[in-house]
Scaffold this motif. Structure first.
Motif, PDB file in Angstrom:
ATOM      1  N   LYS A  73     -12.567  -5.207  12.563  1.00 14.95           N
ATOM      2  CA  LYS A  73     -11.430  -5.310  14.009  1.00 14.95           C
ATOM      3  C   LYS A  73     -10.258  -6.128  14.013  1.00 14.95           C
ATOM      4  O   LYS A  73      -9.266  -6.318  14.463  1.00 14.95           O
ATOM      5  CB  LYS A  73     -12.740  -6.098  15.173  1.00 14.95           C
ATOM      6  N   GLU A  74      -9.850  -6.614  13.395  1.00 14.69           N
ATOM      7  CA  GLU A  74      -9.104  -7.883  13.312  1.00 14.69           C
ATOM      8  C   GLU A  74      -7.357  -7.375  12.815  1.00 14.69           C
ATOM      9  O   GLU A  74      -7.859  -6.137  11.745  1.00 14.69           O
ATOM     10  CB  GLU A  74      -9.008  -8.581  12.393  1.00 14.69           C
ATOM     11  N   GLY A  75      -7.217  -7.499  13.441  1.00 17.39           N
ATOM     12  CA  GLY A  75      -5.274  -6.712  13.730  1.00 17.39           C
ATOM     13  C   GLY A  75      -5.349  -5.154  13.811  1.00 17.39           C
ATOM     14  O   GLY A  75      -3.911  -5.530  14.153  1.00 17.39           O
ATOM     15  N   GLN A  76      -6.330  -4.874  14.870  1.00 18.77           N
ATOM     16  CA  GLN A  76      -6.051  -3.388  14.812  1.00 18.77           C
ATOM     17  C   GLN A  76      -5.351  -2.845  15.823  1.00 18.77           C
ATOM     18  O   GLN A  76      -4.497  -1.848  16.425  1.00 18.77           O
ATOM     19  CB  GLN A  76      -7.239  -2.634  14.701  1.00 18.77           C
ATOM     20  N   ILE A  77      -6.191  -3.652  17.095  1.00 20.41           N
ATOM     21  CA  ILE A  77      -5.182  -3.583  18.440  1.00 20.41           C
ATOM     22  C   ILE A  77      -3.748  -3.904  18.095  1.00 20.41           C
ATOM     23  O   ILE A  77      -2.238  -3.292  18.706  1.00 20.41           O
ATOM     24  CB  ILE A  77      -5.751  -4.695  19.467  1.00 20.41           C
ATOM     25  N   SER A  83      -2.043   4.564  12.091  1.00 19.44           N
ATOM     26  CA  SER A  83      -2.344   3.462  11.553  1.00 19.44           C
ATOM     27  C   SER A  83      -3.377   2.941  10.463  1.00 19.44           C
ATOM     28  O   SER A  83      -3.330   2.323   9.294  1.00 19.44           O
ATOM     29  CB  SER A  83      -4.076   2.865  12.554  1.00 19.44           C
ATOM     30  N   VAL A  84      -3.460   4.667  10.260  1.00 19.20           N
ATOM     31  CA  VAL A  84      -3.662   4.978   8.407  1.00 19.20           C
ATOM     32  C   VAL A  84      -3.038   4.718   7.612  1.00 19.20           C
ATOM     33  O   VAL A  84      -2.963   4.080   6.575  1.00 19.20           O
ATOM     34  CB  VAL A  84      -4.013   6.319   8.453  1.00 19.20           C
ATOM     35  N   THR A  85      -1.699   4.449   8.017  1.00 18.55           N
ATOM     36  CA  THR A  85      -0.198   3.598   7.258  1.00 18.55           C
ATOM     37  C   THR A  85      -1.004   2.468   6.588  1.00 18.55           C
ATOM     38  O   THR A  85      -1.558   2.093   5.576  1.00 18.55           O
ATOM     39  CB  THR A  85       0.766   3.201   7.834  1.00 18.55           C
ATOM     40  N   ALA A  86      -1.398   1.556   7.865  1.00 23.02           N
ATOM     41  CA  ALA A  86      -1.430  -0.446   6.970  1.00 23.02           C
ATOM     42  C   ALA A  86      -2.899  -0.108   6.654  1.00 23.02           C
ATOM     43  O   ALA A  86      -3.554  -0.687   5.203  1.00 23.02           O
ATOM     44  CB  ALA A  86      -1.200  -0.940   8.062  1.00 23.02           C
ATOM     45  N   ASN A  87      -4.128   1.064   7.071  1.00 22.24           N
ATOM     46  CA  ASN A  87      -5.219   0.760   7.091  1.00 22.24           C
ATOM     47  C   ASN A  87      -5.584   1.361   5.342  1.00 22.24           C
ATOM     48  O   ASN A  87      -6.829   0.503   4.511  1.00 22.24           O
ATOM     49  CB  ASN A  87      -5.991   1.255   7.836  1.00 22.24           C
ATOM     50  N   GLY A 104       3.548   0.330   4.836  1.00 20.97           N
ATOM     51  CA  GLY A 104       4.350  -1.224   5.949  1.00 20.97           C
ATOM     52  C   GLY A 104       2.944  -2.907   6.074  1.00 20.97           C
ATOM     53  O   GLY A 104       2.572  -2.688   7.488  1.00 20.97           O
ATOM     54  N   GLY A 105       2.701  -2.373   5.225  1.00 21.21           N
ATOM     55  CA  GLY A 105       1.614  -3.870   5.506  1.00 21.21           C
ATOM     56  C   GLY A 105       0.767  -3.411   5.066  1.00 21.21           C
ATOM     57  O   GLY A 105      -0.509  -2.200   4.625  1.00 21.21           O
ATOM     58  N   TYR A 106      -1.114  -4.061   5.125  1.00 21.84           N
ATOM     59  CA  TYR A 106      -2.701  -4.153   4.882  1.00 21.84           C
ATOM     60  C   TYR A 106      -2.917  -4.470   6.139  1.00 21.84           C
ATOM     61  O   TYR A 106      -3.222  -5.852   6.337  1.00 21.84           O
ATOM     62  CB  TYR A 106      -2.664  -4.212   3.821  1.00 21.84           C
ATOM     63  N   VAL A 107      -4.167  -3.919   6.535  1.00 24.30           N
ATOM     64  CA  VAL A 107      -5.245  -4.179   7.597  1.00 24.30           C
ATOM     65  C   VAL A 107      -5.876  -3.840   7.433  1.00 24.30           C
ATOM     66  O   VAL A 107      -6.485  -2.237   6.900  1.00 24.30           O
ATOM     67  CB  VAL A 107      -4.788  -4.252   8.687  1.00 24.30           C
ATOM     68  N   ASP A 108      -6.988  -4.661   6.969  1.00 23.72           N
ATOM     69  CA  ASP A 108      -8.558  -4.340   6.320  1.00 23.72           C
ATOM     70  C   ASP A 108      -9.058  -3.263   7.426  1.00 23.72           C
ATOM     71  O   ASP A 108      -9.540  -3.615   8.386  1.00 23.72           O
ATOM     72  CB  ASP A 108      -9.593  -4.538   6.196  1.00 23.72           C
ATOM     73  N   PRO A 109      -9.273  -1.349   6.750  1.00 19.38           N
ATOM     74  CA  PRO A 109      -9.715  -0.747   8.085  1.00 19.38           C
ATOM     75  C   PRO A 109     -11.244  -0.882   7.733  1.00 19.38           C
ATOM     76  O   PRO A 109     -11.798   0.101   9.491  1.00 19.38           O
ATOM     77  CB  PRO A 109      -9.626   0.526   7.031  1.00 19.38           C
ATOM     78  N   VAL A 157     -12.437   3.652   9.899  1.00 17.59           N
ATOM     79  CA  VAL A 157     -10.118   3.224   9.953  1.00 17.59           C
ATOM     80  C   VAL A 157     -10.284   2.878  11.417  1.00 17.59           C
ATOM     81  O   VAL A 157      -9.472   4.009  11.725  1.00 17.59           O
ATOM     82  CB  VAL A 157      -9.285   4.309   9.378  1.00 17.59           C
ATOM     83  N   LYS A 158     -10.426   1.731  11.364  1.00 20.36           N
ATOM     84  CA  LYS A 158     -11.286   1.403  12.591  1.00 20.36           C
ATOM     85  C   LYS A 158      -8.623   0.908  13.847  1.00 20.36           C
ATOM     86  O   LYS A 158      -9.322   1.166  15.070  1.00 20.36           O
ATOM     87  CB  LYS A 158     -11.158  -0.384  12.781  1.00 20.36           C
ATOM     88  N   GLY A 159      -7.884   1.528  13.273  1.00 19.15           N
ATOM     89  CA  GLY A 159      -6.996   1.295  13.723  1.00 19.15           C
ATOM     90  C   GLY A 159      -7.079   2.294  14.054  1.00 19.15           C
ATOM     91  O   GLY A 159      -6.150   2.253  15.069  1.00 19.15           O
ATOM     92  N   ILE A 160      -6.879   3.883  13.190  1.00 23.34           N
ATOM     93  CA  ILE A 160      -6.948   4.758  14.421  1.00 23.34           C
ATOM     94  C   ILE A 160      -8.115   4.911  15.432  1.00 23.34           C
ATOM     95  O   ILE A 160      -7.429   5.942  16.333  1.00 23.34           O
ATOM     96  CB  ILE A 160      -6.639   6.140  12.861  1.00 23.34           C
ATOM     97  N   GLY A 161      -8.934   3.981  15.048  1.00 23.38           N
ATOM     98  CA  GLY A 161      -9.185   4.738  16.610  1.00 23.38           C
ATOM     99  C   GLY A 161      -8.826   3.657  17.795  1.00 23.38           C
ATOM    100  O   GLY A 161      -9.540   3.969  18.745  1.00 23.38           O
TER     101      GLY A 161
END
Ligand code: SF4
Lengths: 580, 79
Positions: free
Chosen positions: A464-468, A447-451, A456-461, A426-430
């Protein structure tokens, strides 16, 4: 109603009421605690010494009838991280302080060492009196205080962990039924309260009232819209029925449920410690158990159920997901009833369940206690209360425990234990763990929300793209939400329902006569984070502290076999809105 | 082909006798989608917010392969 500050000098025992100082006007909750700490606390001071201050503040929407708006923030320099800390809790005390017109309660200096005091607080008086409940843990403390001060007060207390100034000590706030179960958990604020010699605050809300509104009708209308957004949101029902523990199974499925000290992302016994199991046992056992319980007046989401034992007697509250996780998968325990006991013991002793639960799994990794041994965990928790050396080590949290037992893989950032999501899956939370000024904290930018949750959308957990960007935006939004007194679980609706944030802004405007726009909300969040990061810089933190431990980059975690591949340079762009 | 279906929270109530420890083992036709599978076990697609196939986020339109593990979730959140 006059908004005021109350300052308590623990050395002179002087208690002063003052109008809200000019420089703090318009702030509440985390925005206020962090601004006071940043202005008034020397960043290099000893966190459990006289120069630290402990600041309590309700949010900007406190003292209103807005749903879910009564949280209380506590701020100080953290003895755990050495940086700034804000931690907030539900329960009744935030709402009470707000209705008493108290925007901030600032506890300064310290009492003579060895002395214990309790603060009697009403809307226009504050008095320190010798403490009658020293040496007791939270439940007994509150029980005794209730006999003297009654059931109409709220109680803010520390248990023995806070008295011992252990760095994972929490501050407890009573809930609607006067149980000391809602904690400002993270960062050791309980140790700061203990260092000041302050055992308890008795918050007597008598004579308090909701704040006058500049535009009452507009407030009512906006509050109604906000309530509708909460009630209509699909996540609401699940939170009430399964608690935050609804996450156990989905994180397991996603391979992001850290197991056995972050060596795997899935736990065989996940079902046994899941929200579904909390719900099932609670319904089947009946009695004093309750699905859907609100921790504070005005909560529409009611995530905090009550768990009965086999005879139907109340055993404890439903543990949060993080608590279930650290005593469960992380420590190899699949006994739900035991984990409910651990949660209750932590509430009683006054401990952050996360830092202590993570410390247990780390102690297991270091061979101090057997992996998966629930009875050993129970014994060690009792030892925290007893103040044995092992108990004090565990009660000092993850970082200390890892160091004492020579553990190589200690999941911490800035000395604070990682919560319940593997940052490699779950890279966004990292990114949030690494870069929030609070030390590893999931709530600071969830970031678990979108991951994972498609909220609030979707970002592949796993990429790395989009996590920052995801983490940055959530950290900014959260700093604002934490200033309103709203429970963070309202953010699910805020992220999905286009009318929810405007409704919050309209409520603020109607209460205070402001002319904020939604853009101003993010400006406020940026300002708060800038203030906090500046404090940390002055305390000696450089960007080099904004990193995960290297093994998260070196080693992959099954089942997805991904590592944390977001580079230091990328992490350093999270707070790019701050002018260097 | 063989696939395993896992359900969470309220979706479990829609399938009588669902055992969360084992899930549902199914032998669908080749070319079946996650959505068709959901319908076959009696879960209206509108109830499903999140589909995971082998631990990765997917969709109801995804075509399944032999030995896939499919998990369905309604909207959930916590933290
Ligand atoms: S949603 Fe949960 S944590 Fe938030 S106010 Fe309600 S009961 Fe408390």
């Amino acid at each position: 109603m006059e908004f005021k500050f109350v300052r308590i000098n623990m050395a002179t025992r002087e208690c002063t009421f003052e109008p809200v100082p000019e420089e703090y006007q318009g702030l509440g909750g985390r925005g206020l605690t962090s601004t006071v700490v940043a202005r008034e606390v020397i960043p290099t001071c000893t966190a459990i010494g006289p120069h630290n201050k402990l600041v309590f503040a309700p949010g900007l929407l406190g003292a209103t009838n807005a749903p879910n708006s009564n949280r209380i923030s506590v701020g100080c320099k953290s003895p755990l991280t050495g940086g700034i800390k804000e931690s907030n809790a539900g329960g009744q005390c935030g709402g009470y302080l707000a209705r008493m017109g108290i925007m901030a309660l600032v506890v300064e200096n310290m009492a003579t060492e060895g002395e214990w005091w309790q603060l009697e607080l009403t809307k226009d008086s504050a008095k320190l009196v010798p403490c009658t409940v020293a040496n007791l843990n939270n439940f007994e403390t509150v029980e005794k205080l209730r006999k003297v001060y009654g059931d109409k007060c709220g109680y803010i207390t520390i248990g023995r962990a806070g008295e011992m100034k252990l760095t994972a000590a929490s501050i407890a706030c009573t809930d609607r039924e006067l149980r000391p179960t809602r904690h400002c958990g993270r960062g050791g604020s309980g140790a700061v309260m203990g260092s000041k010699g302050l055992k308890a605050i008795i918050v007597n809300p008598e004579g308090g009232d909701i704040a006058p509104m500049v535009d009452e009708a507009a407030f009512k209308a906006a509050s109604k819209r906000f309530a509708k957004a909460l009630n209509d949101h699909a996540i609401t029902q699940g939170l009430a029925d399964f608690g935050s523990a609804v996450l156990v199974n989905i994180l397991h499925e996603a391979g992001g449920l850290p197991t056995k000290n972050f060596t795997c992302g899935q736990f065989e016994g996940h079902e046994d410690v899941s929200g579904e199991m909390l719900n099932k046992n609670t319904r089947e056992r009946g009695g004093e158990g309750k699905v859907a319980h609100g921790c504070m007046t005005g909560c529409l989401l009611r995530c905090s159920g009550l768990y009965p034992d086999l005879q139907g007697k109340l055993k404890g509250k439903w543990p949060e997901y993080e608590t279930l996780w650290c005593f469960g998968p992380h420590s190899g325990i699949r006994d739900l009833d035991a984990i409910v006991d651990f949660d209750r013991m932590c509430d009683d002793i006054g401990l952050d369940t996360i830092d202590v639960g993570v410390a247990m799994g780390v102690a297991m990794a270091g061979g101090a206690i057997p992996y998966g041994d629930a009875e050993a965990v129970r014994r060690v928790l009792q030892e925290v209360s007893d103040g044995t050396p092992l108990g004090r080590i565990i009660g000092s949290g993850t970082a200390t425990t890892g160091r004492v037992y020579g553990v190589r893989r200690v999941p911490c950032v800035k000395g604070q234990g990682l919560p319940a999501y593997d940052p490699r899956a779950v890279k966004g939370i990292g990114v949030t763990y690494a870069t929030t000024p609070m030390g590893a904290d999931h709530t600071a930018g969830y970031s678990v929300t979108a991951n994972i949750l498609h909220n609030g959308g979707y970002v592949d957990p796993l990429k790395k793209e989009g996590q920052i960007e995801l983490s940055r935006n959530l950290q900014i939004a959260t700093a604002s939400v934490d200033s309103t007194g709203l429970c963070l679980f309202t953010a699910f609706a805020i992220l999905d329902d286009p009318d929810a944030l405007p409704a919050v802004v309209d409520m603020l405007n109607a209460k205070f006569g402001w002319k904020l726009t939604c853009d101003d909300v993010s400006t406020l969040g940026q300002r708060i984070l800038s203030t906090e990061i500046d404090f940390n810089r002055r305390a000696g933190f450089t960007e080099a502290a904004d990193r995960l431990p290297d093994y998260f980059t070196d080693e992959t975690v099954p089942p997805h076999n991904t590592n944390f591949d977001i580079t230091p340079e990328e992490l350093d762009t999270v707070h790019n809105y701050i002018k260097k | 082909m063989h696939v395993k279906v896992m359900l969470s929270t309220t979706l479990r109530d829609l399938v009588q006798g669902y055992n969360p420890h084992v899930g549902i083992d199914m032998e669908p036709e080749n070319g079946t989608t996650a959505g068709l599978l959901a319908e076959a076990i009696g879960i209206p697609p509108a109830e499903i917010k999140i589909v995971m196939i082998n631990g990765r986020s997917s969709s109801l339109a995804a075509v399944l392969n032999d030995n896939d593990r499919v998990a369905f979730f309604p909207a959930v959140g916590g933290g």
